[in-house]
Design a protein around this motif. Structure first.
Motif, PDB file in Angstrom:
ATOM      1  N   ARG A 213       9.260   7.194  -4.296  1.00 29.30           N
ATOM      2  CA  ARG A 213      10.577   8.154  -4.291  1.00 29.30           C
ATOM      3  C   ARG A 213      11.480   7.640  -5.056  1.00 29.30           C
ATOM      4  NH1 ARG A 213      11.182  11.275   0.212  1.00 29.30           N
ATOM      5  NH2 ARG A 213      13.315  11.792  -0.753  1.00 29.30           N
ATOM      6  N   VAL A 214      12.276   8.481  -5.699  1.00 31.05           N
ATOM      7  CA  VAL A 214      13.684   8.030  -5.997  1.00 31.05           C
ATOM      8  C   VAL A 214      14.511   8.561  -5.068  1.00 31.05           C
ATOM      9  CG1 VAL A 214      15.569   8.111  -7.823  1.00 31.05           C
ATOM     10  CG2 VAL A 214      13.068   8.049  -8.345  1.00 31.05           C
ATOM     11  N   TYR A 215      15.381   7.727  -4.424  1.00 35.06           N
ATOM     12  CA  TYR A 215      16.567   8.176  -3.282  1.00 35.06           C
ATOM     13  C   TYR A 215      17.904   8.339  -4.227  1.00 35.06           C
ATOM     14  CZ  TYR A 215      12.849   7.193   0.205  1.00 35.06           C
ATOM     15  OH  TYR A 215      11.802   7.298   1.000  1.00 35.06           O
ATOM     16  N   TYR A 216      18.522   9.325  -3.502  1.00 32.34           N
ATOM     17  CA  TYR A 216      19.940   9.538  -4.056  1.00 32.34           C
ATOM     18  C   TYR A 216      20.998   9.342  -3.160  1.00 32.34           C
ATOM     19  CZ  TYR A 216      16.821  11.964  -7.730  1.00 32.34           C
ATOM     20  OH  TYR A 216      15.709  12.155  -8.413  1.00 32.34           O
ATOM     21  N   SER A 217      21.914   8.525  -3.320  1.00 30.86           N
ATOM     22  CA  SER A 217      22.962   8.374  -2.396  1.00 30.86           C
ATOM     23  C   SER A 217      24.282   8.513  -3.184  1.00 30.86           C
ATOM     24  CB  SER A 217      22.782   6.844  -2.104  1.00 30.86           C
ATOM     25  OG  SER A 217      23.681   6.195  -0.965  1.00 30.86           O
ATOM     26  N   ALA A 218      24.643   9.498  -2.348  1.00 29.26           N
ATOM     27  CA  ALA A 218      26.249   9.948  -2.825  1.00 29.26           C
ATOM     28  C   ALA A 218      27.124   8.617  -2.708  1.00 29.26           C
ATOM     29  CB  ALA A 218      26.842  11.119  -2.010  1.00 29.26           C
ATOM     30  N   PHE A 219      27.923   8.289  -3.542  1.00 26.70           N
ATOM     31  CA  PHE A 219      28.665   7.193  -3.548  1.00 26.70           C
ATOM     32  C   PHE A 219      29.847   7.560  -2.551  1.00 26.70           C
ATOM     33  CE2 PHE A 219      33.252   5.760  -4.902  1.00 26.70           C
ATOM     34  CZ  PHE A 219      32.903   4.588  -5.139  1.00 26.70           C
ATOM     35  N   SER A 220      30.069   6.329  -1.896  1.00 24.86           N
ATOM     36  CA  SER A 220      31.121   6.339  -0.647  1.00 24.86           C
ATOM     37  C   SER A 220      32.134   5.517  -1.016  1.00 24.86           C
ATOM     38  CB  SER A 220      30.522   5.717   0.547  1.00 24.86           C
ATOM     39  OG  SER A 220      29.425   6.544   1.045  1.00 24.86           O
ATOM     40  N   PRO A 221      33.548   5.751  -1.343  1.00 25.14           N
ATOM     41  CA  PRO A 221      34.756   5.034  -1.642  1.00 25.14           C
ATOM     42  C   PRO A 221      34.674   3.593  -0.723  1.00 25.14           C
ATOM     43  CG  PRO A 221      35.458   7.607  -1.700  1.00 25.14           C
ATOM     44  CD  PRO A 221      33.961   7.287  -0.996  1.00 25.14           C
TER      45      PRO A 221
ATOM     46  N   PRO B 173       0.905  -1.002  -0.064  1.00 27.75           N
ATOM     47  CA  PRO B 173      -0.013  -0.005   0.145  1.00 27.75           C
ATOM     48  C   PRO B 173       0.888   1.241  -0.055  1.00 27.75           C
ATOM     49  CG  PRO B 173       0.063  -1.154   2.103  1.00 27.75           C
ATOM     50  CD  PRO B 173       0.536  -1.942   1.217  1.00 27.75           C
ATOM     51  N   ALA B 174       2.081   1.284   0.309  1.00 26.22           N
ATOM     52  CA  ALA B 174       3.014   2.352   0.403  1.00 26.22           C
ATOM     53  C   ALA B 174       3.684   2.424  -0.931  1.00 26.22           C
ATOM     54  CB  ALA B 174       3.891   2.308   1.638  1.00 26.22           C
ATOM     55  N   GLY B 175       3.427   1.622  -1.961  1.00 27.47           N
ATOM     56  CA  GLY B 175       4.035   1.726  -3.158  1.00 27.47           C
ATOM     57  C   GLY B 175       5.493   1.141  -3.055  1.00 27.47           C
ATOM     58  N   GLN B 176       6.043   1.606  -4.092  1.00 26.92           N
ATOM     59  CA  GLN B 176       7.386   1.170  -4.566  1.00 26.92           C
ATOM     60  C   GLN B 176       8.391   2.340  -4.549  1.00 26.92           C
ATOM     61  OE1 GLN B 176       8.452  -0.719  -7.869  1.00 26.92           O
ATOM     62  NE2 GLN B 176       6.510  -0.058  -9.328  1.00 26.92           N
ATOM     63  N   SER B 177       9.843   2.141  -4.419  1.00 26.02           N
ATOM     64  CA  SER B 177      10.632   3.334  -4.624  1.00 26.02           C
ATOM     65  C   SER B 177      12.022   2.595  -5.019  1.00 26.02           C
ATOM     66  CB  SER B 177      10.977   3.777  -3.162  1.00 26.02           C
ATOM     67  OG  SER B 177      11.632   2.851  -2.215  1.00 26.02           O
ATOM     68  N   THR B 178      13.068   3.415  -5.208  1.00 25.31           N
ATOM     69  CA  THR B 178      14.401   2.835  -5.796  1.00 25.31           C
ATOM     70  C   THR B 178      15.301   3.975  -5.247  1.00 25.31           C
ATOM     71  OG1 THR B 178      15.280   2.076  -7.627  1.00 25.31           O
ATOM     72  CG2 THR B 178      14.163   4.193  -7.954  1.00 25.31           C
ATOM     73  N   GLN B 179      16.587   3.509  -5.627  1.00 27.64           N
ATOM     74  CA  GLN B 179      17.731   4.318  -5.123  1.00 27.64           C
ATOM     75  C   GLN B 179      18.729   4.373  -6.503  1.00 27.64           C
ATOM     76  OE1 GLN B 179      20.083   3.979  -1.176  1.00 27.64           O
ATOM     77  NE2 GLN B 179      21.387   2.705  -2.612  1.00 27.64           N
ATOM     78  N   MET B 180      19.400   5.484  -6.575  1.00 27.46           N
ATOM     79  CA  MET B 180      20.408   5.827  -7.599  1.00 27.46           C
ATOM     80  C   MET B 180      21.673   6.137  -6.818  1.00 27.46           C
ATOM     81  SD  MET B 180      19.091   7.310 -11.293  1.00 27.46           S
ATOM     82  CE  MET B 180      17.769   8.190 -10.639  1.00 27.46           C
ATOM     83  N   ILE B 181      22.773   5.535  -6.933  1.00 26.89           N
ATOM     84  CA  ILE B 181      24.108   5.891  -6.626  1.00 26.89           C
ATOM     85  C   ILE B 181      24.616   7.074  -7.523  1.00 26.89           C
ATOM     86  CG2 ILE B 181      26.319   5.274  -5.847  1.00 26.89           C
ATOM     87  CD1 ILE B 181      25.398   2.235  -5.627  1.00 26.89           C
ATOM     88  N   ILE B 182      25.011   8.073  -6.657  1.00 29.78           N
ATOM     89  CA  ILE B 182      25.422   9.426  -7.348  1.00 29.78           C
ATOM     90  C   ILE B 182      27.078   9.442  -7.055  1.00 29.78           C
ATOM     91  CG2 ILE B 182      25.201  11.967  -7.712  1.00 29.78           C
ATOM     92  CD1 ILE B 182      22.822   9.975  -8.260  1.00 29.78           C
ATOM     93  N   GLY B 183      27.622   9.775  -8.423  1.00 26.82           N
ATOM     94  CA  GLY B 183      29.138  10.190  -8.205  1.00 26.82           C
ATOM     95  C   GLY B 183      30.099   8.902  -8.484  1.00 26.82           C
ATOM     96  N   ALA B 184      29.519   7.699  -8.835  1.00 29.04           N
ATOM     97  CA  ALA B 184      30.244   6.465  -9.024  1.00 29.04           C
ATOM     98  C   ALA B 184      30.670   6.455 -10.424  1.00 29.04           C
ATOM     99  CB  ALA B 184      29.600   5.256  -8.570  1.00 29.04           C
ATOM    100  N   THR B 185      29.977   7.027 -11.214  1.00 24.18           N
ATOM    101  CA  THR B 185      30.263   7.241 -12.633  1.00 24.18           C
ATOM    102  C   THR B 185      29.973   8.753 -13.022  1.00 24.18           C
ATOM    103  OG1 THR B 185      27.788   7.167 -13.238  1.00 24.18           O
ATOM    104  CG2 THR B 185      28.867   5.015 -12.894  1.00 24.18           C
ATOM    105  N   ALA B 186      30.611   8.789 -14.424  1.00 26.71           N
ATOM    106  CA  ALA B 186      30.553  10.106 -14.969  1.00 26.71           C
ATOM    107  C   ALA B 186      29.206  10.707 -15.187  1.00 26.71           C
ATOM    108  CB  ALA B 186      31.551  10.368 -16.126  1.00 26.71           C
ATOM    109  N   ALA B 187      28.079  10.065 -15.075  1.00 23.27           N
ATOM    110  CA  ALA B 187      26.649  10.750 -15.508  1.00 23.27           C
ATOM    111  C   ALA B 187      26.492  12.097 -14.795  1.00 23.27           C
ATOM    112  CB  ALA B 187      25.585   9.608 -14.777  1.00 23.27           C
ATOM    113  N   GLN B 188      25.985  12.876 -15.666  1.00 23.22           N
ATOM    114  CA  GLN B 188      25.673  14.140 -15.332  1.00 23.22           C
ATOM    115  C   GLN B 188      24.174  14.150 -14.622  1.00 23.22           C
ATOM    116  OE1 GLN B 188      27.759  16.631 -15.937  1.00 23.22           O
ATOM    117  NE2 GLN B 188      29.253  15.347 -16.936  1.00 23.22           N
TER     118      GLN B 188
END
Length: 415
Positions: free
Chosen positions: A250-258, A216-231
């Motif tokens: 929701r789309v969640y954005y997670s900054a890449f962690s080395p 009932p709360a739907g679906q969400s996803t995550q994208m990792i940011i900064g692991a690639t050169a994607a703008q």
């Protein structure tokens, strides 16, 4: 290995997944039988080592994984300490923590053990034990595996409030290079199946309240940011497509962690956290303010500005649209004024029914006048077109930025 050691390993391994909000589900509480609630106060929040505040028990079933995603610390080639919970151990932890008022629910993900179906069976087993044997009515978020059978994903949706599948990276080329076992087309195909089942369940509930719910709360996803050169332009295009075609909550954005022993294909430095923040602001503008993804960046400047929020950036690129007369402008145009949020726009529209809006009215609404004055016209305030006043033309870029974006870096409040 005892359960406390497993918890230490598997809770830490789960901290990289940001898609664990507990909003949007149906209201349930133990006064109707069972244990737990998805509403109510008194939940003690816990903090992950990197400072994220969570009120869910957020763990992996195991950090063993047969995949070799280069950005993931739990990849098969990673030299990390491994652990695995049994389904019964996860159930015991969840119930114990809930009774102590530490959590309001469970977020459960897992590395891939043996194959997708076997792993999904274990995740679903935890959910079934909680709901059927323990009578648990708290919040339950399950991370699903796109390669798993539709029957298993359907059962996961039967028990869970929210289910999610991570797209992980913004483009198919990024996935092919860093996570060859994953496929964006397959991931989005699974999202489509889930969304159809959610829509079907909603239609069934309208016909009879006895119809079983499905996520009932739907679906969400995550994208990792900064692991690639994607703008940022590509990232926002992908997010817009996910919202449009799969109705994601929701789309969640997670900054890449080395990570330790990282591939040479990964950057050595993490992206600035303010970039993650700007993407969330841009995402908010797409979801609630009527902006299109292509409006927030340009082909010549595909990255969001780190110095000013995306709405202010759009306003500075479109000086011909300002100042906006708050007494005559449409709701959609009022949304585009920097410093005005959805709530204050609603209040301005109410005020307009009784009298013409003045600066005093904006002050009573606690609007930041320093931010909105260059962009609005009220009954007692008539600025010239942005950039046309002689004193504005003499300002250097840094001085203009100070005028129009006094809070640089991470900003809060209404956009």
């Amino acid at each position: 290995m005892d359960i406390a050691q497993k918890l230490s390993i598997l809770a830490d391994a789960a901290k990289y997944d940001a898609s664990c909000a507990s909003s949007g589900t149906s209201k349930r509480n133990s006064r109707e039988g069972g244990l737990g609630s998805t509403t109510g106060a008194g939940i003690c929040h816990s903090y992950t080592p990197d400072g994220r505040c969570v009120s869910l028990l957020k763990i992996l079933l195991t950090n063993y994984c047969i995949y070799d995603c280069q950005y993931c610390i739990n990849r098969v080639s990673s030299d990390v300490r491994r652990a695995r919970f049994t389904a019964e151990e996860v159930v015991k932890l969840t119930m114990d923590f809930y009774r102590r008022n530490y959590i309001e629910g469970l977020f459960l993900s897992s590395g891939i053990i043996r194959n997708a179906d076997y792993t999904m069976e274990q995740v679903v087993r935890v959910a079934r034990l909680l709901r059927e044997e323990q009578g648990f009515k708290g919040y339950l978020h399950l991370k699903t595996i796109p390669e798993a059978s539709p029957e298993l994903i359907a059962e996961a949706g039967r028990w869970a409030d929210r289910i999610s599948i991570n797209v992980e990276l913004p483009t198919p080329a990024d996935l092919e290079r860093l996570a060859p076992e994953k496929n964006l087309g397959r991931i989005r195909g699974a999202m489509t199946t889930i969304q159809r089942r959610i829509d079907q369940a909603k239609a069934e509930v309208k016909e009879t309240t006895k119809a079983p719910p499905f996520a009932p709360a739907g679906q969400s996803t995550q994208m990792i940011i900064g692991a690639t050169a994607a703008q940022d332009r590509e990232i926002l295009d992908q997010s817009s497509s996910l919202y449009r075609h799969h109705k994601l909550r929701r789309v969640y954005y997670s900054a890449f962690s080395p990570i330790p022993d990282a591939s040479q294909r990964l950057p050595l430095m993490a992206p600035p956290l303010v970039r993650e923040h700007r993407l969330y602001q841009a995402d908010w503008l797409m979801r609630f303010y009527g902006f299109q993804a292509q409006e927030l960046t340009t082909p010549d400047a595909p990255q969001l500005s780190l110095e000013m929020d995306p709405k202010l950036g759009w306003a500075m690129r479109h000086p011909q649209s300002f100042p906006v007369d708050v007494n005559t402008a449409s709701r959609e145009m009022l949304w585009r004024i920097p410093g005005l949020g959805v709530r204050n726009v609603d209040r301005i529209l109410q005020i307009r029914r009784w009298h013409r809006v003045t600066l005093a009215d904006l002050q009573r609404l606690r609007v930041s006048l320093k931010k909105v004055l260059p962009f609005v016209q009220t009954a007692d305030h008539h600025p010239r077109e942005i950039g046309s006043a002689p004193w504005q033309q003499t300002l250097k870029p840094a001085q203009q930025l100070e005028l129009f974006a006094p809070a640089t870096g991470v900003v809060t409040g209404e956009l």
